[in-house]
Design a protein around this motif. Structure first.
Motif, PDB file in Angstrom:
ATOM      1  N   UNK A 286       0.775  -1.260  -0.039  1.00 44.69           N
ATOM      2  CA  UNK A 286      -0.026  -0.001   0.064  1.00 44.69           C
ATOM      3  C   UNK A 286       0.827   1.342  -0.183  1.00 44.69           C
ATOM      4  N   UNK A 287       0.269   2.227  -0.396  1.00 39.26           N
ATOM      5  CA  UNK A 287       1.044   3.547  -0.498  1.00 39.26           C
ATOM      6  C   UNK A 287       1.731   3.919   0.970  1.00 39.26           C
ATOM      7  N   UNK A 288       0.898   3.665   1.864  1.00 36.49           N
ATOM      8  CA  UNK A 288       1.453   3.718   3.288  1.00 36.49           C
ATOM      9  C   UNK A 288       2.567   2.934   4.090  1.00 36.49           C
ATOM     10  N   UNK A 289       2.939   1.895   2.874  1.00 35.57           N
ATOM     11  CA  UNK A 289       4.192   1.210   3.293  1.00 35.57           C
ATOM     12  C   UNK A 289       5.337   1.924   2.939  1.00 35.57           C
ATOM     13  N   UNK A 290       5.278   2.959   2.127  1.00 35.34           N
ATOM     14  CA  UNK A 290       6.229   3.551   1.716  1.00 35.34           C
ATOM     15  C   UNK A 290       7.217   4.180   2.965  1.00 35.34           C
ATOM     16  N   UNK A 291       8.439   3.736   2.821  1.00 36.96           N
ATOM     17  CA  UNK A 291       9.349   3.870   3.921  1.00 36.96           C
ATOM     18  C   UNK A 291      10.751   3.523   3.570  1.00 36.96           C
ATOM     19  N   UNK A 292      11.596   4.109   4.386  1.00 36.90           N
ATOM     20  CA  UNK A 292      13.024   3.452   4.425  1.00 36.90           C
ATOM     21  C   UNK A 292      13.191   2.081   5.433  1.00 36.90           C
ATOM     22  N   UNK A 293      13.338   0.892   4.867  1.00 39.67           N
ATOM     23  CA  UNK A 293      13.345  -0.258   5.613  1.00 39.67           C
ATOM     24  C   UNK A 293      14.675  -0.517   6.315  1.00 39.67           C
ATOM     25  N   UNK A 294      15.038  -0.938   7.297  1.00 43.23           N
ATOM     26  CA  UNK A 294      16.059  -1.323   8.121  1.00 43.23           C
ATOM     27  C   UNK A 294      16.061  -2.657   8.800  1.00 43.23           C
ATOM     28  N   UNK A 295      17.199  -3.445   8.518  1.00 42.13           N
ATOM     29  CA  UNK A 295      17.190  -4.611   9.280  1.00 42.13           C
ATOM     30  C   UNK A 295      18.106  -4.416  10.556  1.00 42.13           C
ATOM     31  N   UNK A 296      17.990  -4.994  11.665  1.00 44.52           N
ATOM     32  CA  UNK A 296      18.641  -4.847  12.908  1.00 44.52           C
ATOM     33  C   UNK A 296      18.923  -6.231  13.640  1.00 44.52           C
ATOM     34  N   UNK A 297      19.885  -6.317  14.474  1.00 44.78           N
ATOM     35  CA  UNK A 297      20.250  -7.383  15.318  1.00 44.78           C
ATOM     36  C   UNK A 297      20.138  -7.033  16.578  1.00 44.78           C
ATOM     37  N   UNK A 298      19.526  -7.900  17.443  1.00 43.12           N
ATOM     38  CA  UNK A 298      19.429  -7.527  18.808  1.00 43.12           C
ATOM     39  C   UNK A 298      20.428  -8.706  19.249  1.00 43.12           C
ATOM     40  N   UNK A 299      21.224  -8.136  20.495  1.00 44.04           N
ATOM     41  CA  UNK A 299      21.840  -9.157  21.459  1.00 44.04           C
ATOM     42  C   UNK A 299      20.921  -9.559  22.617  1.00 44.04           C
ATOM     43  N   UNK A 300      19.717  -9.450  22.731  1.00 46.46           N
ATOM     44  CA  UNK A 300      18.874  -9.644  23.898  1.00 46.46           C
ATOM     45  C   UNK A 300      18.165 -10.824  23.759  1.00 46.46           C
ATOM     46  N   UNK A 301      17.704 -11.435  24.737  1.00 44.78           N
ATOM     47  CA  UNK A 301      16.948 -12.669  24.885  1.00 44.78           C
ATOM     48  C   UNK A 301      15.474 -12.147  24.481  1.00 44.78           C
ATOM     49  N   UNK A 302      14.704 -13.141  24.292  1.00 46.27           N
ATOM     50  CA  UNK A 302      13.341 -12.849  24.149  1.00 46.27           C
ATOM     51  C   UNK A 302      12.930 -12.298  22.840  1.00 46.27           C
ATOM     52  N   UNK A 303      11.746 -11.433  22.590  1.00 47.75           N
ATOM     53  CA  UNK A 303      11.423 -10.711  21.424  1.00 47.75           C
ATOM     54  C   UNK A 303      11.348  -9.202  21.592  1.00 47.75           C
ATOM     55  N   UNK A 304      12.736  -8.790  21.401  1.00 48.76           N
ATOM     56  CA  UNK A 304      12.610  -7.363  21.525  1.00 48.76           C
ATOM     57  C   UNK A 304      12.032  -6.395  20.088  1.00 48.76           C
ATOM     58  N   UNK A 305      11.223  -5.420  20.451  1.00 47.71           N
ATOM     59  CA  UNK A 305      10.336  -4.976  19.682  1.00 47.71           C
ATOM     60  C   UNK A 305      10.568  -3.156  19.522  1.00 47.71           C
TER      61      UNK A 305
END
Length: 124
Positions: A87-106
């Motif tokens: 959708x047009x509202x999906x227009x964005x810069x998309x970043x990937x990231x890595x977390x050193x934490x346990x669990x599900x960081x958001x």
């Protein structure tokens, strides 16, 4: 040193699909949580999806709503974001990231390494 490199962004019409890739060096995907975030013009960066150590995934329902799928190829140390019904509202810069934490960081501050971003533009 961790390096994350995204690719796959571009211009697509509404209703179309794109697949983003994120290749990591310096760390093995299976040992960490990997996530996708996006930042639209004039807005704050927001969580899109994450894949945790076990391979399970979680999504931001407000932004994804069943249209996006996160996956990984451990042999290639690469993570993907399949985006359908864009959708047009999906227009964005998309970043990937890595977390050193346990669990599900958001949260943004729960991720330790970031790629440079890949731009996605969805035209109406």
């Amino acid at each position: 040193q961790v390096q994350l490199v995204e690719s796959g962004g571009g211009l697509v019409q509404a209703g179309g699909s794109l697949r983003l890739s994120c290749t990591a060096s310096g760390r093995t995907f299976s040992s960490y949580v990997m996530g996708w975030f996006r930042q639209a013009p004039g807005k704050e960066r927001e969580f899109v999806a994450a894949i945790i150590r076990s391979g399970s995934s979680t999504y931001n329902p407000d932004s994804v709503k069943g249209r996006f799928t996160i996956s990984r190829d451990l042999a290639k140390n690469t993570m993907y974001l399949q985006m359908n019904s864009l959708k047009p509202e999906d227009t964005a810069v998309y970043y990937c990231a890595l977390s050193l934490l346990l669990g599900v960081p958001v949260r943004i501050n729960e991720y330790d390494y970031w790629g440079q971003g890949t731009e996605v533009t969805v035209s109406s």
